[in-house]
Enzyme design. Structure first.
Site, PDB file in Angstrom:
ATOM      1  N   ASN A   9      67.008  24.661  75.173  1.00 49.49           N
ATOM      2  CA  ASN A   9      67.039  23.251  74.791  1.00 49.49           C
ATOM      3  C   ASN A   9      67.034  23.188  73.268  1.00 49.49           C
ATOM      4  O   ASN A   9      66.013  23.449  72.644  1.00 49.49           O
ATOM      5  CB  ASN A   9      65.794  22.554  75.380  1.00 49.49           C
ATOM      6  CG  ASN A   9      65.644  21.125  74.899  1.00 49.49           C
ATOM      7  OD1 ASN A   9      66.568  20.555  74.321  1.00 49.49           O
ATOM      8  ND2 ASN A   9      64.475  20.543  75.139  1.00 49.49           N
ATOM      9  N   LYS A  11      67.319  20.649  71.415  1.00 47.21           N
ATOM     10  CA  LYS A  11      66.733  19.403  70.910  1.00 47.21           C
ATOM     11  C   LYS A  11      67.599  18.807  69.798  1.00 47.21           C
ATOM     12  O   LYS A  11      68.818  18.899  69.855  1.00 47.21           O
ATOM     13  CB  LYS A  11      65.294  19.654  70.438  1.00 47.21           C
ATOM     14  CG  LYS A  11      64.451  20.383  71.487  1.00 47.21           C
ATOM     15  CD  LYS A  11      62.997  20.384  71.170  1.00 47.21           C
ATOM     16  CE  LYS A  11      62.259  21.219  72.195  1.00 47.21           C
ATOM     17  NZ  LYS A  11      60.833  21.076  72.118  1.00 47.21           N
ATOM     18  N   HIS A  95      62.556  15.128  80.040  1.00 44.96           N
ATOM     19  CA  HIS A  95      61.800  16.033  79.162  1.00 44.96           C
ATOM     20  C   HIS A  95      60.575  15.278  78.623  1.00 44.96           C
ATOM     21  O   HIS A  95      60.633  14.071  78.389  1.00 44.96           O
ATOM     22  CB  HIS A  95      62.705  16.500  78.015  1.00 44.96           C
ATOM     23  CG  HIS A  95      62.088  17.594  77.209  1.00 44.96           C
ATOM     24  ND1 HIS A  95      61.156  17.353  76.216  1.00 44.96           N
ATOM     25  CD2 HIS A  95      62.237  18.935  77.275  1.00 44.96           C
ATOM     26  CE1 HIS A  95      60.781  18.512  75.692  1.00 44.96           C
ATOM     27  NE2 HIS A  95      61.414  19.491  76.319  1.00 44.96           N
ATOM     28  N   GLU A  97      59.350  15.021  75.806  1.00 41.60           N
ATOM     29  CA  GLU A  97      59.580  14.284  74.555  1.00 41.60           C
ATOM     30  C   GLU A  97      60.229  12.938  74.850  1.00 41.60           C
ATOM     31  O   GLU A  97      59.979  11.954  74.155  1.00 41.60           O
ATOM     32  CB  GLU A  97      60.437  15.133  73.604  1.00 41.60           C
ATOM     33  CG  GLU A  97      59.613  16.276  73.026  1.00 41.60           C
ATOM     34  CD  GLU A  97      60.409  17.503  72.652  1.00 41.60           C
ATOM     35  OE1 GLU A  97      61.639  17.437  72.550  1.00 41.60           O
ATOM     36  OE2 GLU A  97      59.765  18.568  72.481  1.00 41.60           O
ATOM     37  N   GLU A 167      56.938  22.048  82.721  1.00 41.59           N
ATOM     38  CA  GLU A 167      56.651  22.220  81.304  1.00 41.59           C
ATOM     39  C   GLU A 167      55.323  21.538  80.974  1.00 41.59           C
ATOM     40  O   GLU A 167      55.288  20.318  80.724  1.00 41.59           O
ATOM     41  CB  GLU A 167      57.754  21.587  80.462  1.00 41.59           C
ATOM     42  CG  GLU A 167      59.108  22.209  80.676  1.00 41.59           C
ATOM     43  CD  GLU A 167      59.983  22.063  79.446  1.00 41.59           C
ATOM     44  OE1 GLU A 167      60.439  23.088  78.941  1.00 41.59           O
ATOM     45  OE2 GLU A 167      60.185  20.933  78.989  1.00 41.59           O
ATOM     46  N   GLY A 173      56.142  23.689  72.199  1.00 39.90           N
ATOM     47  CA  GLY A 173      56.215  23.724  70.735  1.00 39.90           C
ATOM     48  C   GLY A 173      54.889  23.991  70.058  1.00 39.90           C
ATOM     49  O   GLY A 173      54.752  23.807  68.852  1.00 39.90           O
ATOM     50  N   SER A 213      56.716  27.270  75.008  1.00 41.05           N
ATOM     51  CA  SER A 213      56.515  28.421  74.110  1.00 41.05           C
ATOM     52  C   SER A 213      56.897  29.753  74.755  1.00 41.05           C
ATOM     53  O   SER A 213      56.208  30.754  74.566  1.00 41.05           O
ATOM     54  CB  SER A 213      55.076  28.441  73.588  1.00 41.05           C
ATOM     55  OG  SER A 213      54.792  27.247  72.888  1.00 41.05           O
TER      56      SER A 213
HETATM   57  C1  PEP Z   1      61.104  22.592  75.502  1.00 42.76           C
HETATM   58  O1  PEP Z   1      61.395  21.827  74.603  1.00 42.76           O
HETATM   59  O2  PEP Z   1      61.570  22.389  76.629  1.00 42.76           O
HETATM   60  C2  PEP Z   1      60.228  23.716  75.207  1.00 42.76           C
HETATM   61  C3  PEP Z   1      59.729  24.383  76.202  1.00 42.76           C
HETATM   62  O3  PEP Z   1      59.976  23.982  73.874  1.00 42.76           O
HETATM   63  P1  PEP Z   1      59.251  25.287  73.277  1.00 42.76           P
HETATM   64  O4  PEP Z   1      59.874  26.497  73.934  1.00 42.76           O
HETATM   65  O5  PEP Z   1      59.532  25.236  71.803  1.00 42.76           O
HETATM   66  O6  PEP Z   1      57.801  25.183  73.587  1.00 42.76           O
END
Ligand code: PEP
Length: 251
Positions: A9, A11, A95, A97, A167, A173, A213
């Site tokens: 992703n 973003k 997601h 976000e 997630e 993040g 992460s």
């Molecule tokens: C994501 O945005 O779906 C995500 C898992 O980000 P990160 O790997 O940076 O934690």
């Protein structure tokens, strides 16, 4: 057997030229990887440029969001028909976000999931609890609500192509990954809810990705868990040097 999925992703990163440079570097590093579905999700505007760049590679394209109407007076929105036209085969929906900053709810996730399926896009439907919910002991309640709300009204055969991404919001993040046991526990729970909705056979075929992460250092442990079928990767998907080793988790 469930074919693993490793999805990046991107973003709100990568202009057209940056995205093209990343694909040019990534594609040769993963070209011999078979039996893993590799997906990258750039911003909308970059999708068409990546079509020729990914043609003949094992990398598919996803969008990061979709609107539920096919067309009409909806300024600023992009429909599944337009995403398909732009070259996407998959779309990330719900997601955290988008839930956090853009008011997405179970109801909007549901409408978007249905629109994606109707438009022949594979939805990657994201669910996950916040730190507060986890600390209050509400993880399973949140996952069940988000899952059932997002999938409301879909039959087993309509649901079949959907990929679910677990997630935990506190791991996105932040550098904090769920432990393998925490992730497996959530994935097993999600599969159980899917079985209650659609039966064991459909639930047993559903790919459930972990996101939060994920890096080269932790992907092997996560991928060794019985109910973890892949990863949705944010930060580490922005460089070939960090994403390719995740795709190559079997090496
Ligand atoms: C994501 O945005 O779906 C995500 C898992 O980000 P990160 O790997 O940076 O934690």
């Amino acid at each position: 057997m469930r074919k693993p999925v490793i999805a990046g992703n991107w973003k709100l990163f990568k202009t057209k030229n940056e995205a093209l440079a990343l694909i040019e570097e990534l594609a040769p590093q993963v070209k011999d990887v078979d039996n893993v579905e590799i997906i990258v999700a750039p911003v909308f505007t970059v999708l068409p440029s990546l079509v020729p760049a990914t043609a003949g590679t094992n990398i598919s394209l996803a969008a990061q969001d979709v609107f539920w109407e096919e067309e009409g007076a909806f300024t600023g929105e992009v429909s599944s028909r337009m995403l398909l036209d732009a070259g996407a085969s998959h779309v990330i929906i719900g997601h955290s976000e988008r839930r956090q900053y853009f008011g997405e709810t179970e109801a909007t996730v549901n409408k978007k999931t249905k629109a994606a399926l109707a438009g022949a896009l594979v939805p990657i439907m994201c669910i996950g609890e916040t730190l507060d919910a986890r600390e209050a002991g509400d993880t399973f309640k949140v996952l069940e609500t988000q899952l059932k709300g997002g999938l409301e009204g879909l039959t087993a055969s309509q649901f079949a192509p959907v990929i679910v991404a677990y997630e935990p919001v506190w791991a996105i993040g932040t550098g904090k990954t769920a432990t393998d046991d925490q992730a497996q526990e959530a994935h097993a729970f999600i599969r159980g809810v899917l079985a209650s909705l659609y039966g064991q056979e459909t639930a047993g075929k559903t790919r459930i990705l972990y996101g939060g992460s994920v890096k080269a250092e932790n992907v092997k442990g996560l991928m060794s868990c019985a109910d973890i079928d892949g990863a949705l990767v944010g930060g580490a998907s922005l460089k070939a040097a960090t994403f390719a080793p995740i795709v190559r988790f079997r090496d």
